[in-house]
Scaffold this motif. Structure first.
Motif, PDB file in Angstrom:
ATOM      1  N   VAL A   1       0.846  -1.208   0.000  1.00 40.17           N
ATOM      2  CA  VAL A   1       0.000   0.000   0.000  1.00 40.17           C
ATOM      3  C   VAL A   1       0.871   1.243   0.000  1.00 40.17           C
ATOM      4  O   VAL A   1       0.697   2.132  -0.833  1.00 40.17           O
ATOM      5  CB  VAL A   1      -0.956   0.001   1.217  1.00 40.17           C
ATOM      6  N   LYS A   2       1.833   1.332   0.915  1.00 43.11           N
ATOM      7  CA  LYS A   2       2.700   2.513   0.978  1.00 43.11           C
ATOM      8  C   LYS A   2       3.595   2.597  -0.248  1.00 43.11           C
ATOM      9  O   LYS A   2       3.866   3.670  -0.746  1.00 43.11           O
ATOM     10  CB  LYS A   2       3.534   2.501   2.251  1.00 43.11           C
ATOM     11  N   CYS A   3       4.068   1.440  -0.736  1.00 44.09           N
ATOM     12  CA  CYS A   3       4.933   1.445  -1.919  1.00 44.09           C
ATOM     13  C   CYS A   3       4.177   1.933  -3.147  1.00 44.09           C
ATOM     14  O   CYS A   3       4.704   2.681  -3.946  1.00 44.09           O
ATOM     15  CB  CYS A   3       5.504   0.055  -2.182  1.00 44.09           C
ATOM     16  N   SER A   4       2.920   1.530  -3.291  1.00 43.80           N
ATOM     17  CA  SER A   4       2.162   1.928  -4.473  1.00 43.80           C
ATOM     18  C   SER A   4       1.791   3.401  -4.415  1.00 43.80           C
ATOM     19  O   SER A   4       1.703   4.062  -5.439  1.00 43.80           O
ATOM     20  CB  SER A   4       0.905   1.061  -4.633  1.00 43.80           C
ATOM     21  N   THR A   5       1.589   3.963  -3.235  1.00 47.52           N
ATOM     22  CA  THR A   5       1.255   5.389  -3.137  1.00 47.52           C
ATOM     23  C   THR A   5       2.488   6.256  -3.231  1.00 47.52           C
ATOM     24  O   THR A   5       2.405   7.439  -3.505  1.00 47.52           O
ATOM     25  CB  THR A   5       0.512   5.694  -1.821  1.00 47.52           C
ATOM     26  N   ALA A   6       3.674   5.699  -3.012  1.00 50.71           N
ATOM     27  CA  ALA A   6       4.909   6.469  -3.104  1.00 50.71           C
ATOM     28  C   ALA A   6       5.321   6.686  -4.555  1.00 50.71           C
ATOM     29  O   ALA A   6       6.148   7.534  -4.839  1.00 50.71           O
ATOM     30  CB  ALA A   6       6.032   5.751  -2.361  1.00 50.71           C
ATOM     31  N   GLY A   7       4.742   5.917  -5.463  1.00 50.28           N
ATOM     32  CA  GLY A   7       5.073   6.066  -6.878  1.00 50.28           C
ATOM     33  C   GLY A   7       6.494   5.642  -7.158  1.00 50.28           C
ATOM     34  O   GLY A   7       7.004   4.709  -6.571  1.00 50.28           O
ATOM     35  N   SER A   8       7.160   6.366  -8.037  1.00 52.66           N
ATOM     36  CA  SER A   8       8.515   5.983  -8.427  1.00 52.66           C
ATOM     37  C   SER A   8       9.575   6.756  -7.647  1.00 52.66           C
ATOM     38  O   SER A   8      10.745   6.679  -7.968  1.00 52.66           O
ATOM     39  CB  SER A   8       8.703   6.210  -9.926  1.00 52.66           C
ATOM     40  N   SER A   9       9.166   7.529  -6.654  1.00 52.11           N
ATOM     41  CA  SER A   9      10.156   8.285  -5.883  1.00 52.11           C
ATOM     42  C   SER A   9      11.048   7.326  -5.097  1.00 52.11           C
ATOM     43  O   SER A   9      10.636   6.248  -4.707  1.00 52.11           O
ATOM     44  CB  SER A   9       9.459   9.270  -4.943  1.00 52.11           C
ATOM     45  N   ALA A  10      12.258   7.757  -4.845  1.00 55.04           N
ATOM     46  CA  ALA A  10      13.249   6.899  -4.198  1.00 55.04           C
ATOM     47  C   ALA A  10      13.253   7.116  -2.683  1.00 55.04           C
ATOM     48  O   ALA A  10      14.275   7.443  -2.105  1.00 55.04           O
ATOM     49  CB  ALA A  10      14.622   7.172  -4.787  1.00 55.04           C
ATOM     50  N   ILE A  11      12.113   6.947  -2.047  1.00 55.83           N
ATOM     51  CA  ILE A  11      12.066   7.068  -0.598  1.00 55.83           C
ATOM     52  C   ILE A  11      12.043   5.680   0.018  1.00 55.83           C
ATOM     53  O   ILE A  11      11.588   4.723  -0.594  1.00 55.83           O
ATOM     54  CB  ILE A  11      10.841   7.891  -0.130  1.00 55.83           C
ATOM     55  N   TYR A  12      12.554   5.598   1.237  1.00 55.27           N
ATOM     56  CA  TYR A  12      12.571   4.311   1.933  1.00 55.27           C
ATOM     57  C   TYR A  12      11.195   4.022   2.512  1.00 55.27           C
ATOM     58  O   TYR A  12      10.619   4.844   3.219  1.00 55.27           O
ATOM     59  CB  TYR A  12      13.620   4.327   3.039  1.00 55.27           C
ATOM     60  N   ILE A  13      10.660   2.863   2.201  1.00 54.59           N
ATOM     61  CA  ILE A  13       9.389   2.408   2.762  1.00 54.59           C
ATOM     62  C   ILE A  13       9.713   1.252   3.709  1.00 54.59           C
ATOM     63  O   ILE A  13      10.165   0.196   3.266  1.00 54.59           O
ATOM     64  CB  ILE A  13       8.413   1.908   1.661  1.00 54.59           C
ATOM     65  N   PRO A  14       9.504   1.429   5.013  1.00 54.05           N
ATOM     66  CA  PRO A  14       9.838   0.350   5.944  1.00 54.05           C
ATOM     67  C   PRO A  14       8.927  -0.855   5.756  1.00 54.05           C
ATOM     68  O   PRO A  14       7.769  -0.718   5.333  1.00 54.05           O
ATOM     69  CB  PRO A  14       9.632   0.992   7.322  1.00 54.05           C
ATOM     70  N   PRO A  15       9.431  -2.026   6.047  1.00 54.64           N
ATOM     71  CA  PRO A  15       8.599  -3.227   5.930  1.00 54.64           C
ATOM     72  C   PRO A  15       7.519  -3.236   7.006  1.00 54.64           C
ATOM     73  O   PRO A  15       7.604  -2.514   8.003  1.00 54.64           O
ATOM     74  CB  PRO A  15       9.584  -4.371   6.135  1.00 54.64           C
ATOM     75  N   ILE A  16       6.519  -4.077   6.786  1.00 54.53           N
ATOM     76  CA  ILE A  16       5.454  -4.257   7.779  1.00 54.53           C
ATOM     77  C   ILE A  16       5.543  -5.671   8.333  1.00 54.53           C
ATOM     78  O   ILE A  16       6.087  -6.568   7.688  1.00 54.53           O
ATOM     79  CB  ILE A  16       4.050  -4.007   7.179  1.00 54.53           C
ATOM     80  N   ALA A  17       5.001  -5.853   9.505  1.00 57.59           N
ATOM     81  CA  ALA A  17       4.961  -7.183  10.107  1.00 57.59           C
ATOM     82  C   ALA A  17       3.654  -7.863   9.735  1.00 57.59           C
ATOM     83  O   ALA A  17       2.581  -7.278   9.881  1.00 57.59           O
ATOM     84  CB  ALA A  17       5.083  -7.081  11.619  1.00 57.59           C
ATOM     85  N   VAL A  18       3.742  -9.079   9.240  1.00 54.95           N
ATOM     86  CA  VAL A  18       2.575  -9.915   8.998  1.00 54.95           C
ATOM     87  C   VAL A  18       2.457 -10.801  10.233  1.00 54.95           C
ATOM     88  O   VAL A  18       3.319 -11.643  10.479  1.00 54.95           O
ATOM     89  CB  VAL A  18       2.734 -10.755   7.715  1.00 54.95           C
ATOM     90  N   VAL A  19       1.395 -10.586  11.028  1.00 52.69           N
ATOM     91  CA  VAL A  19       1.288 -11.181  12.358  1.00 52.69           C
ATOM     92  C   VAL A  19       0.182 -12.231  12.398  1.00 52.69           C
ATOM     93  O   VAL A  19      -0.923 -12.009  11.892  1.00 52.69           O
ATOM     94  CB  VAL A  19       0.991 -10.099  13.422  1.00 52.69           C
ATOM     95  N   SER A  20       0.471 -13.363  13.024  1.00 50.55           N
ATOM     96  CA  SER A  20      -0.521 -14.400  13.320  1.00 50.55           C
ATOM     97  C   SER A  20      -0.563 -14.577  14.831  1.00 50.55           C
ATOM     98  O   SER A  20       0.469 -14.812  15.450  1.00 50.55           O
ATOM     99  CB  SER A  20      -0.139 -15.729  12.667  1.00 50.55           C
ATOM    100  N   GLU A  21      -1.759 -14.462  15.414  1.00 48.69           N
ATOM    101  CA  GLU A  21      -1.923 -14.657  16.851  1.00 48.69           C
ATOM    102  C   GLU A  21      -2.566 -16.010  17.096  1.00 48.69           C
ATOM    103  O   GLU A  21      -3.552 -16.355  16.458  1.00 48.69           O
ATOM    104  CB  GLU A  21      -2.780 -13.547  17.453  1.00 48.69           C
TER     105      GLU A  21
END
Length: 147
Positions: free
Chosen positions: A106-126
């Motif tokens: 989601v964040k990567c697609s909204t950032a477009g082609s700009s060269a900004i760092y997008i931190p990873p997200i945690a995929v969590v199972s409880e």
């Protein structure tokens, strides 16, 4: 003498109640239960996931983290094998959170082609272990990667 006897009895009860609290088993290692699963990777060619899917494969050598009960941070981790499989063994009854990091589409697609760092997200199972010898299979957890 009566005061001394009362004090000894009081200390005795405090000691007994302290032993009960310290012997209470909390989530974590020391049991006979297992949590297992598999990591699957979907690889895209662009940072914003606008390109077609390049590849899908077992997530080998991925670090999978686990949090025991109410711990605030990672309690332990495991690295996936050549099939993308992981397992946490010797767990007690209780609640656990298992997580692995993925690119954030989601964040990567909204950032477009700009060269900004997008931190990873945690995929969590409880999950909750309710039996001593229980094996919980989380199934396949899909994560995203991009260039």
């Amino acid at each position: 003498m009566k005061k001394k006897s009362s004090l000894i009895i009081f200390i005795f009860f405090i000691t007994l109640s302290g032993v009960e609290v310290s012997c209470k088993k909390v989530p974590g290692t020391g049991g006979r239960a297992t949590i297992k699963g598999k990591i699957w990777v979907r690889q895209y060619g662009t940072a914003n996931f606008s390109s077609p899917l390049l590849a899908q494969y077992a997530g080998t050598n991925q670090t999978v983290h686990i949090i025991y009960g109410d711990d605030l941070g990672e309690s332990s981790n495991d690295v996936t094998d050549y099939n993308g499989e992981f397992q946490f063994q010797y767990l007690r009854k209780g609640s656990y959170k298992v997580y692995v990091y993925s690119a954030d589409s989601v964040k990567c697609s909204t950032a477009g082609s700009s060269a900004i760092y997008i931190p990873p997200i945690a995929v969590v199972s409880e999950v909750t272990i309710t039996e001593k010898k229980q094996t919980i299979d989380l199934g396949t957890i899909t994560i995203l990667k991009n260039k």
